[in-house]
Design a protein around this motif. Structure first.
Motif, mmCIF file in Angstrom:
data_model
loop_
_atom_site.group_PDB
_atom_site.id
_atom_site.type_symbol
_atom_site.label_atom_id
_atom_site.label_comp_id
_atom_site.label_asym_id
_atom_site.label_seq_id
_atom_site.Cartn_x
_atom_site.Cartn_y
_atom_site.Cartn_z
ATOM 1 N N ALA A 198 0.830 -1.205 0.000
ATOM 2 C CA ALA A 198 0.000 0.000 0.000
ATOM 3 C C ALA A 198 0.864 1.255 0.000
ATOM 4 C CB ALA A 198 -0.934 -0.016 1.208
ATOM 5 N N ARG A 199 1.947 1.261 0.777
ATOM 6 C CA ARG A 199 2.842 2.423 0.790
ATOM 7 C C ARG A 199 3.493 2.643 -0.575
ATOM 8 N NH1 ARG A 199 4.284 0.321 5.913
ATOM 9 N NH2 ARG A 199 6.123 -0.644 4.978
ATOM 10 N N GLU A 200 3.924 1.506 -1.191
ATOM 11 C CA GLU A 200 4.548 1.643 -2.509
ATOM 12 C C GLU A 200 3.559 2.173 -3.541
ATOM 13 O OE1 GLU A 200 6.197 -2.106 -3.462
ATOM 14 O OE2 GLU A 200 7.876 -1.962 -2.036
ATOM 15 N N LEU A 201 2.313 1.668 -3.491
ATOM 16 C CA LEU A 201 1.295 2.184 -4.401
ATOM 17 C C LEU A 201 1.020 3.653 -4.142
ATOM 18 C CD1 LEU A 201 -1.266 -0.783 -4.511
ATOM 19 C CD2 LEU A 201 0.287 -0.033 -6.328
ATOM 20 N N HIS A 202 0.980 4.020 -2.870
ATOM 21 C CA HIS A 202 0.747 5.440 -2.534
ATOM 22 C C HIS A 202 1.866 6.315 -3.069
ATOM 23 C CE1 HIS A 202 1.039 9.009 0.069
ATOM 24 N NE2 HIS A 202 -0.305 8.979 0.029
ATOM 25 N N ASP A 203 3.111 5.839 -2.906
ATOM 26 C CA ASP A 203 4.239 6.625 -3.410
ATOM 27 C C ASP A 203 4.183 6.751 -4.930
ATOM 28 O OD1 ASP A 203 5.093 6.875 -0.816
ATOM 29 O OD2 ASP A 203 6.541 5.210 -0.935
ATOM 30 N N ILE A 204 3.815 5.633 -5.622
ATOM 31 C CA ILE A 204 3.747 5.677 -7.088
ATOM 32 C C ILE A 204 2.659 6.642 -7.549
ATOM 33 C CG2 ILE A 204 3.195 4.309 -9.129
ATOM 34 C CD1 ILE A 204 4.477 1.910 -7.709
ATOM 35 N N VAL A 205 1.486 6.529 -6.899
ATOM 36 C CA VAL A 205 0.384 7.422 -7.284
ATOM 37 C C VAL A 205 0.742 8.879 -7.001
ATOM 38 C CG1 VAL A 205 -2.001 8.056 -6.793
ATOM 39 C CG2 VAL A 205 -1.366 5.643 -7.018
ATOM 40 N N ALA A 206 1.339 9.128 -5.836
ATOM 41 C CA ALA A 206 1.712 10.506 -5.478
ATOM 42 C C ALA A 206 2.762 11.049 -6.461
ATOM 43 C CB ALA A 206 2.257 10.555 -4.047
ATOM 44 N N HIS A 207 3.710 10.212 -6.838
ATOM 45 C CA HIS A 207 4.714 10.651 -7.806
ATOM 46 C C HIS A 207 4.090 10.942 -9.170
ATOM 47 C CE1 HIS A 207 8.640 11.030 -9.615
ATOM 48 N NE2 HIS A 207 8.322 10.091 -10.548
ATOM 49 N N SER A 208 3.155 10.064 -9.576
ATOM 50 C CA SER A 208 2.487 10.284 -10.851
ATOM 51 C C SER A 208 1.680 11.577 -10.858
ATOM 52 C CB SER A 208 1.577 9.092 -11.180
ATOM 53 O OG SER A 208 2.326 7.893 -11.232
ATOM 54 N N MET A 209 0.951 11.830 -9.754
ATOM 55 C CA MET A 209 0.188 13.071 -9.653
ATOM 56 C C MET A 209 1.078 14.299 -9.667
ATOM 57 S SD MET A 209 -2.925 12.158 -9.773
ATOM 58 C CE MET A 209 -3.665 13.722 -9.352
ATOM 59 N N SER A 210 2.238 14.165 -9.039
ATOM 60 C CA SER A 210 3.166 15.296 -9.046
ATOM 61 C C SER A 210 3.644 15.578 -10.457
ATOM 62 C CB SER A 210 4.353 14.996 -8.139
ATOM 63 O OG SER A 210 3.939 14.767 -6.817
ATOM 64 N N ILE A 211 3.926 14.511 -11.204
ATOM 65 C CA ILE A 211 4.348 14.715 -12.598
ATOM 66 C C ILE A 211 3.239 15.333 -13.412
ATOM 67 C CG2 ILE A 211 5.030 13.498 -14.690
ATOM 68 C CD1 ILE A 211 6.489 11.494 -12.931
ATOM 69 N N ILE A 212 1.990 14.863 -13.198
ATOM 70 C CA ILE A 212 0.856 15.448 -13.926
ATOM 71 C C ILE A 212 0.682 16.923 -13.594
ATOM 72 C CG2 ILE A 212 -1.675 15.355 -14.139
ATOM 73 C CD1 ILE A 212 -1.472 12.343 -13.774
ATOM 74 N N ASN A 213 0.810 17.251 -12.292
ATOM 75 C CA ASN A 213 0.671 18.660 -11.925
ATOM 76 C C ASN A 213 1.752 19.518 -12.561
ATOM 77 O OD1 ASN A 213 -1.593 18.232 -10.318
ATOM 78 N ND2 ASN A 213 -0.384 17.751 -8.492
ATOM 79 N N ILE A 214 2.957 18.982 -12.569
ATOM 80 C CA ILE A 214 4.048 19.744 -13.193
ATOM 81 C C ILE A 214 3.797 19.942 -14.685
ATOM 82 C CG2 ILE A 214 6.507 19.666 -13.759
ATOM 83 C CD1 ILE A 214 6.943 18.233 -11.100
#
Length: 214
Positions: A198-214
């Motif tokens: 769950a932590r790894e999925l959270h980190d992946i999703v958070a990283h993906s969202m950060s890239i999308i926001n950028i």
């Protein structure tokens, strides 16, 4: 041996008890008739009740206790007038009752086995008392020694049976605790693995969202 070829300990115990009961029926009844001069029919019936208490104790320890106590009280009354032989506990009768106490001590609550021990002692003492009151010339001193010998042997067997039973109980509890601990450890490992994923999925999703926001 492979599991499919191993002998069942419960079945072996039943076979041993039944064979021993048959042997003791022949020996105890013949000794009661030939040595203690007990009536044949009565001796055979009471002996059947006594040795039948062995297999009965495997299923119903309390009933086996009651039957054996009754037989230990009645059987000495059938032939109390013979001098020079053990009385009220002839040797086969003593062996049968000790085996009954051993079976009950291993398979039932220690209180039931204690009742079988004390009840058999009390029953034989009652037989001696009845004979002493009804018959003038009785072997009271020898009977007391005979009862003491039986009490010491049967008491030792009772203590050994209770110790073995308690050791088996403690061992089974330890095995159960080990199984519970292993199961809890397995559950904890599973929960930790799920939390890591769950932590790894959270980190992946958070990283993906950060890239999308950028």
């Amino acid at each position: 041996m492979p599991p499919n070829r191993r002998l069942n300990p419960e079945a072996l115990a039943w076979v041993a008890v039944i064979v021993l009961a048959i042997v003791m029926l022949a020996v105890e009844s013949s000794i009661a008739v030939s040595v203690n001069e007990a009536p044949v029919a009565l001796a055979f019936v009471v002996t059947i009740v006594h040795v039948g208490s062995m297999p009965l104790s495997m299923l119903r320890p309390l009933f086996g206790t009651l039957m054996s106590i009754g037989a230990c009280t009645v059987l000495p009354l059938l032939g109390p007038h013979v001098s020079g032989v053990p009385w009220p506990w002839m040797v086969p009768m003593m062996i049968t009752q000790i085996v009954i106490i051993l079976i009950i001590g291993l398979r039932a609550h220690w209180g039931v086995a204690l009742a079988a021990l004390l009840g058999s002692i009390g029953g034989s003492a009652a037989a001696v008392l009845i004979t002493h009151l009804l018959v003038a010339d009785t072997r009271t001193d020898g009977a007391i020694v005979n009862i003491l010998i039986y009490s010491c042997i049967a008491g030792g067997v009772y203590l050994a049976a209770v110790i073995v039973q308690q050791w088996q109980l403690i061992r089974s509890q330890l095995v159960q605790e080990k199984e519970n601990t292993a199961e809890e450890h397995s559950k904890r490992v599973t929960i930790e693995e799920k939390a890591r994923i769950a932590r790894e999925l959270h980190d992946i999703v958070a990283h993906s969202m950060s890239i999308i926001n950028i």
